[in-house]
Design a protein around this motif. Structure first.
Motif, mmCIF file in Angstrom:
data_model
loop_
_atom_site.group_PDB
_atom_site.id
_atom_site.type_symbol
_atom_site.label_atom_id
_atom_site.label_comp_id
_atom_site.label_asym_id
_atom_site.label_seq_id
_atom_site.Cartn_x
_atom_site.Cartn_y
_atom_site.Cartn_z
ATOM 1 N N VAL A 59 0.829 -1.207 0.000
ATOM 2 C CA VAL A 59 0.000 0.000 0.000
ATOM 3 C C VAL A 59 0.864 1.259 0.000
ATOM 4 O O VAL A 59 0.588 2.228 -0.707
ATOM 5 N N ARG A 60 1.945 1.247 0.776
ATOM 6 C CA ARG A 60 2.806 2.434 0.900
ATOM 7 C C ARG A 60 3.802 2.598 -0.249
ATOM 8 O O ARG A 60 4.346 3.679 -0.441
ATOM 9 N N HIS A 61 4.028 1.544 -1.005
ATOM 10 C CA HIS A 61 5.047 1.592 -2.062
ATOM 11 C C HIS A 61 4.616 2.517 -3.203
ATOM 12 O O HIS A 61 3.489 2.460 -3.675
ATOM 13 N N GLY A 62 5.490 3.354 -3.636
ATOM 14 C CA GLY A 62 5.221 4.264 -4.752
ATOM 15 C C GLY A 62 5.562 3.609 -6.080
ATOM 16 O O GLY A 62 6.596 3.931 -6.682
ATOM 17 N N PHE A 63 4.707 2.706 -6.541
ATOM 18 C CA PHE A 63 4.963 2.017 -7.801
ATOM 19 C C PHE A 63 5.236 3.026 -8.920
ATOM 20 O O PHE A 63 4.511 4.000 -9.085
ATOM 21 N N LEU A 64 6.283 2.771 -9.668
ATOM 22 C CA LEU A 64 6.676 3.584 -10.823
ATOM 23 C C LEU A 64 7.002 5.024 -10.437
ATOM 24 O O LEU A 64 7.000 5.913 -11.274
ATOM 25 N N GLY A 65 7.278 5.241 -9.167
ATOM 26 C CA GLY A 65 7.509 6.586 -8.627
ATOM 27 C C GLY A 65 8.535 7.411 -9.381
ATOM 28 O O GLY A 65 8.317 8.599 -9.618
ATOM 29 N N GLU A 66 9.632 6.795 -9.756
ATOM 30 C CA GLU A 66 10.675 7.535 -10.465
ATOM 31 C C GLU A 66 10.193 8.037 -11.817
ATOM 32 O O GLU A 66 10.650 9.065 -12.308
ATOM 33 N N LEU A 67 9.271 7.324 -12.420
ATOM 34 C CA LEU A 67 8.801 7.695 -13.753
ATOM 35 C C LEU A 67 7.815 8.858 -13.722
ATOM 36 O O LEU A 67 7.714 9.611 -14.681
ATOM 37 N N TYR A 68 7.081 8.984 -12.623
ATOM 38 C CA TYR A 68 6.089 10.054 -12.541
ATOM 39 C C TYR A 68 6.719 11.444 -12.627
ATOM 40 O O TYR A 68 6.085 12.377 -13.081
ATOM 41 N N GLY A 69 7.957 11.579 -12.228
ATOM 42 C CA GLY A 69 8.623 12.875 -12.277
ATOM 43 C C GLY A 69 9.198 13.231 -13.635
ATOM 44 O O GLY A 69 9.752 14.311 -13.821
ATOM 45 N N ASP A 70 9.060 12.354 -14.605
ATOM 46 C CA ASP A 70 9.641 12.554 -15.930
ATOM 47 C C ASP A 70 8.514 12.730 -16.946
ATOM 48 O O ASP A 70 7.703 11.836 -17.161
ATOM 49 N N SER A 71 8.474 13.883 -17.586
ATOM 50 C CA SER A 71 7.385 14.185 -18.528
ATOM 51 C C SER A 71 7.386 13.273 -19.759
ATOM 52 O O SER A 71 6.405 13.238 -20.493
ATOM 53 N N TYR A 72 8.448 12.522 -19.957
ATOM 54 C CA TYR A 72 8.512 11.581 -21.076
ATOM 55 C C TYR A 72 7.458 10.474 -20.928
ATOM 56 O O TYR A 72 6.960 9.938 -21.902
ATOM 57 N N TYR A 73 7.121 10.142 -19.678
ATOM 58 C CA TYR A 73 6.173 9.073 -19.390
ATOM 59 C C TYR A 73 4.817 9.673 -19.040
ATOM 60 O O TYR A 73 4.671 10.322 -18.008
ATOM 61 N N PRO A 74 3.801 9.452 -19.877
ATOM 62 C CA PRO A 74 2.468 10.018 -19.614
ATOM 63 C C PRO A 74 1.887 9.472 -18.313
ATOM 64 O O PRO A 74 1.838 8.260 -18.100
ATOM 65 N N GLY A 75 1.464 10.363 -17.453
ATOM 66 C CA GLY A 75 0.932 9.992 -16.153
ATOM 67 C C GLY A 75 -0.230 9.017 -16.227
ATOM 68 O O GLY A 75 -0.318 8.078 -15.428
ATOM 69 N N HIS A 76 -1.122 9.200 -17.210
ATOM 70 C CA HIS A 76 -2.279 8.309 -17.292
ATOM 71 C C HIS A 76 -1.877 6.871 -17.639
ATOM 72 O O HIS A 76 -2.518 5.918 -17.225
ATOM 73 N N LEU A 77 -0.762 6.717 -18.374
ATOM 74 C CA LEU A 77 -0.285 5.372 -18.681
ATOM 75 C C LEU A 77 0.444 4.753 -17.497
ATOM 76 O O LEU A 77 0.336 3.552 -17.236
ATOM 77 N N LEU A 78 1.157 5.576 -16.743
ATOM 78 C CA LEU A 78 1.781 5.087 -15.518
ATOM 79 C C LEU A 78 0.714 4.645 -14.525
ATOM 80 O O LEU A 78 0.864 3.626 -13.846
ATOM 81 N N ASP A 79 -0.379 5.402 -14.469
ATOM 82 C CA ASP A 79 -1.488 5.035 -13.585
ATOM 83 C C ASP A 79 -2.043 3.661 -13.952
ATOM 84 O O ASP A 79 -2.372 2.861 -13.078
ATOM 85 N N LYS A 80 -2.125 3.380 -15.251
ATOM 86 C CA LYS A 80 -2.607 2.063 -15.700
ATOM 87 C C LYS A 80 -1.657 0.959 -15.232
ATOM 88 O O LYS A 80 -2.090 -0.089 -14.755
ATOM 89 N N GLY A 81 -0.366 1.196 -15.406
ATOM 90 C CA GLY A 81 0.619 0.205 -14.984
ATOM 91 C C GLY A 81 0.567 -0.029 -13.482
ATOM 92 O O GLY A 81 0.608 -1.179 -13.014
ATOM 93 N N LYS A 82 0.460 1.036 -12.721
ATOM 94 C CA LYS A 82 0.355 0.932 -11.267
ATOM 95 C C LYS A 82 -0.897 0.140 -10.880
ATOM 96 O O LYS A 82 -0.846 -0.737 -10.016
ATOM 97 N N ALA A 83 -2.002 0.412 -11.535
ATOM 98 C CA ALA A 83 -3.260 -0.286 -11.243
ATOM 99 C C ALA A 83 -3.130 -1.780 -11.528
ATOM 100 O O ALA A 83 -3.640 -2.615 -10.779
ATOM 101 N N ILE A 84 -2.431 -2.127 -12.606
ATOM 102 C CA ILE A 84 -2.229 -3.540 -12.948
ATOM 103 C C ILE A 84 -1.405 -4.227 -11.866
ATOM 104 O O ILE A 84 -1.737 -5.329 -11.416
ATOM 105 N N LEU A 85 -0.350 -3.571 -11.426
ATOM 106 C CA LEU A 85 0.500 -4.159 -10.394
ATOM 107 C C LEU A 85 -0.272 -4.381 -9.096
ATOM 108 O O LEU A 85 -0.135 -5.417 -8.452
ATOM 109 N N LEU A 86 -1.103 -3.430 -8.733
ATOM 110 C CA LEU A 86 -1.886 -3.564 -7.497
ATOM 111 C C LEU A 86 -3.014 -4.573 -7.655
ATOM 112 O O LEU A 86 -3.294 -5.349 -6.742
ATOM 113 N N ALA A 87 -3.662 -4.584 -8.801
ATOM 114 C CA ALA A 87 -4.788 -5.490 -9.022
ATOM 115 C C ALA A 87 -4.343 -6.947 -9.033
ATOM 116 O O ALA A 87 -5.109 -7.842 -8.677
ATOM 117 N N LEU A 88 -3.102 -7.193 -9.436
ATOM 118 C CA LEU A 88 -2.603 -8.572 -9.510
ATOM 119 C C LEU A 88 -2.777 -9.274 -8.171
ATOM 120 O O LEU A 88 -3.346 -10.372 -8.104
#
Length: 84
Positions: A9-38
């Motif tokens: 719950v406390r882990h910031g999945f993909l945290g390093e990527l959120y600070g980089d505008s190269y990675y779209p936030g909405h796509l990172l959110d999808k990846g994070k959701a997949i990791l948590l939903a697993l």
């Protein structure tokens, strides 16, 4: 069923990527959701990611590393921080 493991719950999945505008936030959110939903889906199905599943996931990490040119990557090092 929500994730109950507080470390997850406390882990910031993909945290390093959120600070980089190269990675779209909405796509990172999808990846994070997949990791948590697993984990949630396995628990809801009265199952878990146990030793056999962990090994299979580790093998897939090795495949992805190799496919991207990191054939010599240490799989145990790649998955050392796992919580699955």
């Amino acid at each position: 069923m929500p994730v109950s493991n507080q470390q997850v719950v406390r882990h910031g999945f993909l945290g390093e990527l959120y600070g980089d505008s190269y990675y779209p936030g909405h796509l990172l959110d999808k990846g994070k959701a997949i990791l948590l939903a697993l984990e949630e889906e396995f628990v809801a199905a009265d199952s878990e990611i146990e030793t056999i599943a962990r090994d299979a996931i580790g093998e897939d990490f090795a495949f992805v590393a190799s496919a991207y040119g990191f054939a010599d990557a240490d799989v145990e090092e790649l998955i050392a921080a796992r919580e699955w």
